[in-house]
Design an enzyme around this catalytic site. Sequence first.
Site, mmCIF file in Angstrom:
data_model
loop_
_atom_site.group_PDB
_atom_site.id
_atom_site.type_symbol
_atom_site.label_atom_id
_atom_site.label_comp_id
_atom_site.label_asym_id
_atom_site.label_seq_id
_atom_site.Cartn_x
_atom_site.Cartn_y
_atom_site.Cartn_z
ATOM 1 N N HIS A 72 0.845 -1.193 0.000
ATOM 2 C CA HIS A 72 0.000 0.000 0.000
ATOM 3 C C HIS A 72 0.881 1.243 0.000
ATOM 4 O O HIS A 72 1.652 1.440 0.932
ATOM 5 C CB HIS A 72 -0.885 0.046 1.254
ATOM 6 C CG HIS A 72 -1.964 -0.984 1.271
ATOM 7 N ND1 HIS A 72 -2.937 -1.033 2.231
ATOM 8 C CD2 HIS A 72 -2.233 -2.003 0.417
ATOM 9 C CE1 HIS A 72 -3.759 -2.040 1.985
ATOM 10 N NE2 HIS A 72 -3.343 -2.642 0.893
ATOM 11 N N TYR A 201 -8.527 4.851 8.482
ATOM 12 C CA TYR A 201 -8.678 5.132 9.913
ATOM 13 C C TYR A 201 -9.784 6.170 10.041
ATOM 14 O O TYR A 201 -9.679 7.252 9.474
ATOM 15 C CB TYR A 201 -7.375 5.695 10.496
ATOM 16 C CG TYR A 201 -6.262 4.665 10.616
ATOM 17 C CD1 TYR A 201 -5.482 4.331 9.510
ATOM 18 C CD2 TYR A 201 -5.991 4.042 11.839
ATOM 19 C CE1 TYR A 201 -4.461 3.380 9.627
ATOM 20 C CE2 TYR A 201 -4.971 3.104 11.961
ATOM 21 C CZ TYR A 201 -4.219 2.785 10.849
ATOM 22 O OH TYR A 201 -3.212 1.850 10.958
ATOM 23 N N PRO A 293 -2.716 -0.705 19.268
ATOM 24 C CA PRO A 293 -2.578 -1.125 17.866
ATOM 25 C C PRO A 293 -2.795 -0.033 16.824
ATOM 26 O O PRO A 293 -2.589 -0.276 15.637
ATOM 27 C CB PRO A 293 -3.653 -2.216 17.726
ATOM 28 C CG PRO A 293 -4.636 -1.936 18.807
ATOM 29 C CD PRO A 293 -3.871 -1.327 19.928
ATOM 30 N N LYS A 297 2.195 -1.124 15.017
ATOM 31 C CA LYS A 297 3.635 -1.199 15.243
ATOM 32 C C LYS A 297 4.150 -2.419 16.010
ATOM 33 O O LYS A 297 5.352 -2.691 15.986
ATOM 34 C CB LYS A 297 4.096 0.052 16.017
ATOM 35 C CG LYS A 297 3.965 1.337 15.238
ATOM 36 C CD LYS A 297 4.869 1.317 14.041
ATOM 37 C CE LYS A 297 4.735 2.548 13.176
ATOM 38 N NZ LYS A 297 5.133 2.299 11.791
ATOM 39 N N TYR A 385 4.687 6.020 9.960
ATOM 40 C CA TYR A 385 3.811 4.891 9.615
ATOM 41 C C TYR A 385 4.542 3.833 8.782
ATOM 42 O O TYR A 385 4.380 2.639 9.020
ATOM 43 C CB TYR A 385 2.576 5.424 8.873
ATOM 44 C CG TYR A 385 1.440 4.435 8.828
ATOM 45 C CD1 TYR A 385 0.764 4.047 9.978
ATOM 46 C CD2 TYR A 385 1.032 3.879 7.617
ATOM 47 C CE1 TYR A 385 -0.270 3.122 9.941
ATOM 48 C CE2 TYR A 385 -0.013 2.960 7.563
ATOM 49 C CZ TYR A 385 -0.654 2.589 8.730
ATOM 50 O OH TYR A 385 -1.686 1.673 8.682
#
Length: 391
Positions: A72, A201, A293, A297, A385
């Site tokens: 992604h 998200y 979560p 990570k 990220y």
Amino acid sequence: MRTQVGIVGAGPAGLMLSHLLHLCGIESIVLECRSRHYIENRVRAGVLEQGTVDLMIGTGVGERLQQQGLRHEGVWFSFGGRRHRIPLAELTGGRAITVYAQQEVVKDLIQARLGAGGQMVFEVDELSVQELDSIRPKIRYRHAGVAHEITCDFIAGCDGFHGVCRESAPEGVIAAYERVYPFAWLGILAEAAPTSEELIYTYHPRGFALFSMRSPQVTRLYLQCKPDEDLNEWPDDRVWEELCARMRTEDGWAPAVGPVLQKGVNGMRSFVIEPMQFGRLFLAGDAAHIVPPTGAKGLNLAISDVRVLSQAIEAFYKLGRGDLLEQYSAHCLRRIWKVQRFSWWMTSMLHLFPGADGFDHRRQLAELDYITTSRAGMTVLAENYVGLPME
Ligand code: FAD
Ligand code: PHB
């Protein structure tokens, strides 16, 4: 029995450590309390940082990951009824995340270890670690009713948050730092084709929600719930209703609904111990730290710890250097605290906190607006990220 490195726990940390040590000619034995079938089917993480992917490919365990992993190059944030994309690769010089289930990482590592003649014992009982401050620490356990003892040069405690290794250091030598959050995640795995190619998200007045996936046929979804949520109160219809209410956007986007394959509730905490070592016991992964979560990570941190540990152990055997082992904890903690900060920040930005008022709500929306519109804001998110450098 005798080995160089006794490894407790066959999660990603223990298995990757055993694999990396093998590649530099160091022998280890992995001891796991669960069955191989159980750990190869345990549904957990799904997002691999670029550094984790590079390590798997670079050490010869990335074949299935390259075939089946979903790369992604962006991630979405949804709030106020709209979705906003952060172009991860464009902002980080081509780095990205890969969606590949943790149990597949576990399968690939077990396969590699067994293929190389590695020693692994599943379904061990009553495991304990002893004489940690001597140069010959020991692991005792029972297997199929028979007692065993392994004398090691080093013990790696890779036995997760509920393991026995961390608790085996004498009282007072290890300090713990912790935050427990007033919410949890209810997660489902569903047989439904993902309706977005990338993760979303969602911040919503009803609470956080996350859209993720495992394959072109399987969606993984989470919603913020109470820490003591009773799954019996969440029949599938109610889960879908709530997920859709939080995730549906003005343009009509919503997740596709399908049969629920798995359902569970997971608490959220931030936890770090210092130091991550006592004598000849070295702790790695969830045994030493837990992240909520929201930053995706946990698995990646476990991998970065054992990378550092394997290099320190290699320097000990090959160069007679003990300094890297002495620095193991400090070396790892620098990265761990940055990842803790990121995971805490993502969690704080995206969840509904009990007692939050209109000020909090507007502040969260402003932060989301900032990180999805300012190039500097987006870059901060993107570089964390996709994963901070492992060195
Ligand atoms: P574990 O995977 O917990 O492995 C420890 C092993 O030790 C286990 O197999 C256990 O059975 C064994 N063990 C325990 N006690 C003993 C004993 N006494 N004797 C022998 N063996 C023992 N992380 C991410 O990076 N991205 C995500 O998207 C993500 N999502 C998650 C979603 C969920 C629902 C959960 C629960 C976690 C998620 N995580 C995620 C976190 C991630 O799964 C963990 O951080 C990761 O498993 C840590 O690996 P580990 O090897 O340190 O520990
Ligand atoms: C998952 O796919 O399980 C997942 C993705 C992103 C997260 C956490 C979990 O932040």
